[in-house]
Design an enzyme around this catalytic site. Structure first.
Site, PDB file in Angstrom:
ATOM      1  N   GLU A 108      11.628  -4.180   1.502  1.00 22.66           N
ATOM      2  CA  GLU A 108      10.767  -3.320   1.812  1.00 22.66           C
ATOM      3  C   GLU A 108      11.697  -4.276   3.743  1.00 22.66           C
ATOM      4  OE1 GLU A 108       7.349  -1.403   2.785  1.00 22.66           O
ATOM      5  OE2 GLU A 108       7.566  -0.640   4.821  1.00 22.66           O
ATOM      6  N   LYS A 155       1.652  -1.186  -8.059  1.00 25.31           N
ATOM      7  CA  LYS A 155       1.886  -2.299  -7.293  1.00 25.31           C
ATOM      8  C   LYS A 155       1.395  -2.827  -6.068  1.00 25.31           C
ATOM      9  CE  LYS A 155       4.855  -0.399  -3.544  1.00 25.31           C
ATOM     10  NZ  LYS A 155       3.969  -1.520  -2.767  1.00 25.31           N
ATOM     11  N   ASP A 207       0.067   3.375  -0.498  1.00 28.14           N
ATOM     12  CA  ASP A 207      -1.267   3.598   0.217  1.00 28.14           C
ATOM     13  C   ASP A 207      -1.040   3.488   1.516  1.00 28.14           C
ATOM     14  OD1 ASP A 207      -0.054   0.861   0.683  1.00 28.14           O
ATOM     15  OD2 ASP A 207      -1.529  -0.710   0.687  1.00 28.14           O
ATOM     16  N   SER A 208       0.409   3.883   1.073  1.00 27.82           N
ATOM     17  CA  SER A 208       0.497   4.840   3.326  1.00 27.82           C
ATOM     18  C   SER A 208       0.003   5.837   3.041  1.00 27.82           C
ATOM     19  CB  SER A 208       1.910   5.001   2.891  1.00 27.82           C
ATOM     20  OG  SER A 208       2.869   5.461   1.693  1.00 27.82           O
ATOM     21  N   ASP A 230      -0.324   1.858  -6.411  1.00 27.26           N
ATOM     22  CA  ASP A 230      -0.123   1.179  -5.180  1.00 27.26           C
ATOM     23  C   ASP A 230      -1.566   0.574  -5.809  1.00 27.26           C
ATOM     24  OD1 ASP A 230       1.436  -0.050  -3.349  1.00 27.26           O
ATOM     25  OD2 ASP A 230       1.173   1.625  -2.148  1.00 27.26           O
ATOM     26  N   GLU A 280       1.795  -5.863  -3.261  1.00 23.24           N
ATOM     27  CA  GLU A 280       2.223  -6.694  -1.964  1.00 23.24           C
ATOM     28  C   GLU A 280       2.389  -8.112  -2.812  1.00 23.24           C
ATOM     29  OE1 GLU A 280       1.450  -5.348   2.061  1.00 23.24           O
ATOM     30  OE2 GLU A 280       1.592  -3.169   0.918  1.00 23.24           O
TER      31      GLU A 280
HETATM   32  O1  KIV Z   1       2.607   3.037   0.433  1.00 24.46           O
HETATM   33  C1  KIV Z   1       3.640   3.259   0.702  1.00 24.46           C
HETATM   34  O2  KIV Z   1       4.248   4.124   0.642  1.00 24.46           O
HETATM   35  C2  KIV Z   1       4.773   1.928  -0.295  1.00 24.46           C
HETATM   36  C3  KIV Z   1       6.335   2.452   0.110  1.00 24.46           C
HETATM   37  C4  KIV Z   1       6.650   2.281   1.644  1.00 24.46           C
HETATM   38  C5  KIV Z   1       7.335   1.876  -0.666  1.00 24.46           C
HETATM   39  O3  KIV Z   1       4.417   0.848  -0.490  1.00 24.46           O
END
Ligand code: KIV
Length: 275
Positions: free
Chosen positions: A189, A120, A51-52, A90, A122
């Site tokens: 992280e 994924k 989600d980055s 994510d 959190e």
């Molecule tokens: O969103 C993302 O890119 C991440 C990574 C930094 C692990 O969660």
């Protein structure tokens, strides 16, 4: 009789990554687009549609504004561009923290509409029950502990975690609970030195570090960070390229050529045929 032999490449899946615990380090990077996924595919074991993407591609200040639709669109692109690496998407903020049923509905949308192999989330005390619910219903889940970017507004910024003893213990407990709930791997992280190794030793599934030392079973970075696309990167990023300078130089050369009528040249235009 004609035979149609298709070259098939088996895509890595959650059990392949889980089996890498304590073995050759797992190579992971983020990917958001088809062409980048195509380049990364042969080098990576796992590509994360993180989600980055909200910050890296869409210019958002953090990941809180990222939507399920954005994740699905980028997940589809990465799946189209890759064949071998496992693709994990994510779950964005707000899509998995409520009821287990809502989390399952959103996770199954991601899986069905992208074809990705896992999601994924959190993780934390309030999330582990939903991880268990998803895994029991056939959704492979990767956990994420330590610095949790989706908690940025509560934390007041992106700050390394586990510097204080009580926080260290909490993160260790969260990692254990995440693994026990059925996650096939856990991203660790932004944690203080030593904690990543402690987590790696405490859980039976692979840990993938980002800003978490070499004491993990694998590493991940935001691809655009490690390629040097930005003028600032966090302390834990090693730059393996300088794309920002290269792109700047290339665009300046193009702009000069256009202004001096040097582009396009004879090799770059179409000629009419006689007759
Ligand atoms: O969103 C993302 O890119 C991440 C990574 C930094 C692990 O969660």
């Amino acid at each position: 009789m004609s035979s149609h032999r298709q070259e098939t490449v088996r895509r890595l899946a959650a059990p392949d990554i889980a089996a890498r615990k304590g073995g050759v380090p797992i190579v992971c990077l983020t990917a958001y687009t088809a062409p980048m996924a195509e380049i990364l595919d042969q080098h990576c074991d796992l590509m994360l549609v993180g989600d980055s993407v909200g910050m890296v591609v869409h210019g958002l200040p953090n990941t809180v504004g990222v939507t399920l639709e954005m994740m699905i669109l980028h997940g589809q692109a990465v799946m189209r561009g890759s064949r071998r690496a496992m693709v994990v998407v994510d779950m964005p903020f707000g899509s998995y923290e409520g009821s287990p049923q809502d989390a399952f509905a959103n996770a199954s949308r991601i899986m069905k509409e992208t074809g990705a192999s896992a999601v994924k989330v959190e993780s934390g005390e309030t999330i582990v029950a939903n991880i268990e619910y998803l895994v029991k219903r056939g959704v492979p889940v990767m956990g994420h502990v330590g610095l949790r970017p989706q908690a940025v507004l509560v934390d007041g910024g992106f700050k390394a975690k586990g510097k204080l003893d009580h926080e260290r213990r909490r993160i260790l407990d969260e990692a254990r609970a995440t693994a026990e709930a059925g996650a096939f791997a856990i991203v660790v992280e932004g944690v203080a030195e030593g904690l990543a190794r402690e987590i790696t030793e405490a859980v039976a599934v692979p840990t993938v570090g980002i800003g978490a030392s070499v004491g993990c079973d694998g590493q991940i970075l935001v691809t655009d960070d490690m390629l040097g696309l930005f003028d600032w990167t966090p302390k834990f990023v090693r730059r393996y390229g300088d794309l920002r300078t290269q792109i700047g130089k290339s665009v300046a050369a193009y702009a000069d050529d256009v202004r001096q009528r040097k582009f396009p040249g004879p090799a770059e235009i179409y000629f009419a045929k006689a007759g």
